[in-house]
Design an enzyme around this catalytic site. Structure first.
Site, PDB file in Angstrom:
ATOM      1  N   ASP A 401      46.823  47.280  42.923  1.00 29.37           N
ATOM      2  CA  ASP A 401      46.002  46.088  43.054  1.00 29.37           C
ATOM      3  C   ASP A 401      46.886  44.869  42.830  1.00 29.37           C
ATOM      4  O   ASP A 401      48.023  44.973  42.360  1.00 29.37           O
ATOM      5  CB  ASP A 401      44.864  46.126  42.032  1.00 29.37           C
ATOM      6  CG  ASP A 401      43.812  45.056  42.300  1.00 29.37           C
ATOM      7  OD1 ASP A 401      43.841  44.450  43.388  1.00 29.37           O
ATOM      8  OD2 ASP A 401      42.962  44.825  41.420  1.00 29.37           O
ATOM      9  N   ASP A 673      42.650  49.840  37.458  1.00 30.03           N
ATOM     10  CA  ASP A 673      42.028  49.871  36.138  1.00 30.03           C
ATOM     11  C   ASP A 673      40.521  49.709  36.182  1.00 30.03           C
ATOM     12  O   ASP A 673      39.881  49.636  35.139  1.00 30.03           O
ATOM     13  CB  ASP A 673      42.619  48.782  35.239  1.00 30.03           C
ATOM     14  CG  ASP A 673      42.456  47.380  35.822  1.00 30.03           C
ATOM     15  OD1 ASP A 673      41.794  47.253  36.876  1.00 30.03           O
ATOM     16  OD2 ASP A 673      42.988  46.422  35.241  1.00 30.03           O
TER      17      ASP A 673
END
Length: 930
Positions: A401, A673
């Site tokens: 990400d 996450d």
């Protein structure tokens, strides 16, 4: 306490102390790190949840209460208990650790252990107890070491999941009898006594049930999927679900038509949190029935795809087993026909099968991986699954990400310009006054303005102004204004907000000239010029906020939205989530080690492209989630090779991209996450999360970082490759020496009147040789061997085996000739001398070969083994030389060798080392060296 235990205990004690010291932060941590969930309606993950929530959003408050079978004053304790028994606790599904006996079975059930168990059983049935004990020892050692090492790693990972128990404020309605008793005790009036009462209590979030009424305020987590009953100035951060950096305002009442369920103004979801305002909400869904829980359940119930590591070990295992299945019957037939003793021939063939089986492979692999896990723990990395260490080394594509990995996860004020893009301190001053004096929602952009470094040192303008009034922000106007006064005869209305919304109330723009600022009316040409400046800033990945103002007389005391008219546009402030300083060096280091980084984000392509450009990643060619959804699997498999940036992705898009890369033969790592990352974490060869991630992301991950840094990943890649190289040493050495031994056995069996080595001798030689390799995990690795990704290649193992195996056979046959002709060991009566001579040569060449093949360089000179491996080699070689002359010699049917044997032994070993080194040069030139 072992070294591994000591390291993990120290690491986790510090980690848990830090978590306990930040209880309030942890209350937010799970939700703040849920990244860019995206609306997945219509997808298999949460279609049912979306439909249910759409129905509840179309209800008014009384209808919603009826639909959930609740009450306008909440549930009673008894009603809640009944519903809890029906619906279960309000928590998402988690993977449960395996019971010890099942874990022990998993550690045992590899092909080598199963084969060895079969051989031990046959030895027991044939009353060969010595062979039974030796083989069983190998199996027990292999299984127990893996069980203990993986158990320690699993226990360490479980400690990461310790979370503080969060609570929610719940309204409980009292039944008539409780209400009457309470009224009597408190001496309340008859009127109060007759009226139903409700109380607010704090309950663990897991105890909530559908129909409960919960009270929400700023800073609270949304404990379940809820419908709003009452809301006042309620702003909710949905970044966890949608990726929006700005909060959204929520209202009670019937929702207007909307596209995404996250756009419904009367719905709030588990996994989000309250930024400001207050509300009372009706719990609609809990646990796995929430949107959060629906995706969580899918992730935890999906079987893992075998990783590259598992597939590689299995393929090499079966390659060696197939080889044994071919060679062992040949050995049996040759010895049976030439010696005439089929029982002895069978036992010998059985021993050859054991010798061909790299039974210590599971133990060597586990020890190597465990050692790598300890090294990584020093770098603030927890390895949940030992296999993941090797996958670090094999990884050639890392998907990550953007937010918090490439960037600092903190919005910063990047530019403050006039209407034509020139730096302007006046714009910064007005923006500062607006952010400083507003009392409503202070979002991340306001904090970025207030924390700007220039403001700290130079601007103290707030002391010169006083606040008159403000016009609060709302998400229809998408702007807010404050009115301040520097002089008593003058007010200044300062407005900031989205560009188009601010432009819609501006009639003039302020232009800086040599004579000073001048206000000019906005015409079509100026409007186009203004918009081109904002487009250019957007193209740089900046979020642009317009700033406007107007001066008013001091006669007015209260202001409203109607006063936001006829403003003068004075410029813009632009924001950026800046890259970490360590990102660019880490990306370069990964590239130098052959790892390509691809960015998979739910953010805007413009912002992502800008960040990629600043850290050195290719940004011109990108794919959007909408394009990915329309692609066939075949088209996507081509696209993922050429694109480095993927933006506006849903969780399913990320998962498809990871699977497409794996389908193309890449070993893929994924770093995430949030709950939206969990499917991709599962699909990857190696899932990487952080300790601040949500539970489901940490469960799906193989490795958990205590520090979110790409530099740590680069170090992990190197450590993984060292681990792989050390395992490869054992495989190559075992495969080649075993092949050579079998070839030598075939030759000796065909021409000798006795067995070249007794079954027990062969088993003992194999056990000593295996023990010598226990130090391999602690060996060093040449820098050149960790420069590129290392992958399992069974064909390479087979080629290496055939190429180097016969070299040892040359010197085995030389030993046969020396023992036969020089020392006269050419009769059945002298077979013990012959077998003792070959026992020593065989063990020493097997032990020595690891130093030959551990490096492509010249052994002992250009590259030397680490001292544990060198020491173990010397110890086993000493045992091999002295065993025939020790008190145990008779037990193993060995005898002392004559002094004249020593020069021959030295010559054979030197010749073996020289020829192996020469053949290694040819092999490297022809096939390379992985």
């Amino acid at each position: 306490m072992s070294f591994v235990d000591h390291m993990l205990k120290n690491l986790f004690s510090g980690f848990l102390d830090r978590r306990r010291a930040n209880r309030h932060f942890k209350r937010q941590a799970v939700l703040e790190t849920l990244r860019k969930m995206g609306d997945a309606e219509g997808q298999a993950v949460s279609g049912r949840v979306a439909r249910d929530m759409r129905r509840i959003a179309s209800d008014d408050v009384p209808a919603a209460i009826v639909r959930t079978r609740s009450h306008e004053e909440g549930l009673t304790h008894d009603e809640a208990d009944q519903r809890r028994a029906r619906f279960g606790p309000n928590e998402v599904e988690h993977e449960k650790p395996l019971p010890w006996w099942l874990h022990l079975w998993h550690c045992y059930r590899n092909p080598f252990n199963l084969l060895l168990t079969l051989l031990a059983g046959i030895s027991f049935v044939t009353d060969d107890m010595k062979a039974t004990v030796v083989i069983s020892t190998m199996v027990v050692l292999s299984t127990l070491i893996r069980f203990v090492q993986e158990g320690r790693s699993s226990q360490a990972a479980e400690r990461l999941k310790v979370m503080v128990s969060n609570t929610a404020t719940v309204i409980r309605r009292q039944p008539d009898e409780e209400r009457g008793a309470e009224a009597s005790e408190k001496h309340v009036t008859a009127r109060s006594h007759a009226r139903r009462t409700a109380t607010q209590i704090e309950l663990p979030i897991r105890d909530l049930v559908p129909g409960d009424h919960v009270v929400l305020s700023a800073g609270d987590m949304i404990p379940a999927d809820c419908c709003l009953l009452i809301a006042k100035d309620l702003f909710v951060s949905q970044a966890a679900m949608t990726g929006e950096s700005l909060p959204v305002e929520k209202f009670a009442g019937i929702a207007q038509p909307f596209n995404s369920i996250f756009d419904a103004p009367n719905l709030v979801f588990m996994g989000t949190n309250v930024i400001s305002g207050s509300a009372t909400a009706l719990v609609v869904a809990t646990g796995s029935r929430t949107y959060f829980g629906a995706l969580s359940a899918r992730v935890t119930t999906t079987d893992r795809t075998p990783t590259a590591f598992q597939a590689g070990v299995n393929s090499v295992s079966w390659l060696l087993i197939r080889f044994a299945l071919v060679m062992v019957p040949i050995v049996l037939l040759i010895n049976g026909f030439t010696k005439g003793d089929w029982t002895e021939a069978f036992l010998f063939a059985l021993s050859v099968a054991v010798g061909l089986t790299p039974e210590m492979l599971p133990m060597i692999v586990t020890s190597t991986l465990a050692k790598g896990a300890v090294v990584m723990s020093r770098k603030k990395v927890i390895v949940k699954r030992l296999d993941a260490i090797q996958n670090f080394g094999a990884m050639d594509v890392l998907c990550t990400d953007k937010t918090g990995t490439l960037t600092q996860d903190k919005i910063a004020l990047e530019r403050h310009t006039d209407v034509f893009g020139t730096n302007s301190e006046d714009v910064l001053r007005y923006a500062y006054l607006n952010s400083y004096y507003q009392t409503g929602l202070k979002n991340l952009l306001d904090h970025a303005v207030l924390e700007h470094a220039e403001l700290q040192g130079e601007l103290r303008v707030a002391q010169d102004y006083r606040k008159v009034d403000e016009i609060p922000f709302d998400f229809v106007r998408r702007r807010m204004s404050v009115v301040v006064a520097e002089r008593e005869d003058n007010h200044e209305l300062i407005c900031k907000g989205a560009v188009e919304e601010v432009l819609s109330v501006c009639h003039r723009i302020r232009i800086e000239t040599a004579q000073g600022p001048r206000q000019v009316p906005i015409d079509r040409e100026l409007l186009e010029r203004v918009r081109s400046v904002t487009r250019e800033l957007n193209g740089e990945g900046l979020r642009v906020v317009a700033v406007a103002m107007k001066e008013l007389s001091a006669s007015q005391a209260a202001y409203s939205i109607a006063d936001e008219a006829a403003l003068t546009l004075i410029g813009y402030i632009a924001f950026l989530d800046p890259p970490k300083e360590s990102t660019a060096p880490a990306l370069r280091a990964l590239a130098e080690h052959g790892v390509r980084v691809k960015v998979l984000t739910g953010d805007s392509e413009l912002v992502a492209a800008h960040v990629c450009g600043r850290v050195g990643l290719e940004r011109d060619h990108f794919l959007l989630g909408s394009q990915v959804e329309k692609m066939s699997d075949e088209a996507l498999s081509h696209a993922v090779e050429t694109c480095q940036l993927f933006a506006r992705l849903t969780p399913q898009d990320k998962e498809r991209i990871v699977r497409a890369l794996r389908g193309n033969g890449h070993v893929v790592g994924f770093m995430g996450d949030g709950i939206n990352d969990a499917p991709a974490l599962r699909a990857a060869d190696i899932g990487i999360s952080v300790d601040s991630g949500v539970d489901i992301a940490k469960e799906a991950a193989d490795i958990i970082l205590l520090e979110k840094s790409l530099m740590v990943l680069e170090e992990g890649v190197v450590e993984g490759r060292k681990t792989f190289s050390n395992m490869l040493k054992y495989l190559r050495m075992t495969a080649s020496s075993n092949f050579g031994n079998v070839f030598s056995v075939l030759v000796g069996s065909a021409f000798l009147p006795f067995l070249p080595m007794l079954p027990l001798q062969l088993l003992v030689q194999n056990l000593l040789y295996d023990i010598s390799q226990i130090a391999i995990p602690f060996d060093g690795v040449d820098r050149e061997l960790v420069a590129k990704p290392l992958k399992w290649n069974p064909a390479d193992i087979g080629r290496f085996m055939i190429f180097f195996g016969p070299i040892s056979s040359i010197f085995d046959i030389t030993t046969f000739a020396v023992m036969w002709h020089v020392f006269g060991a050419n009769t059945v009566a002298n077979q013990t001398l012959f077998q003792s001579g070959w026992f020593v040569v065989g063990l020493l060449t097997q032990t020595l070969v690891v130093h030959m093949i551990r490096t492509p360089k010249l052994p002992f000179i250009e590259s030397r083994a680490a001292w544990p491996l060198t020491l173990m080699t010397l110890v086993i070689m000493a045992i091999g030389v002295t065993l025939p002359m020790s008190p145990l010699a008779d037990y193993f049917k060995l005898q002392a060798l004559p002094p004249g044997y020593l020069p021959w032994l030295i010559a054979i070993l030197l010749g073996y080392a020289t020829l192996t080194t020469a053949m290694k040069t040819i092999y490297i030139r022809k096939f390379g060296w992985q």
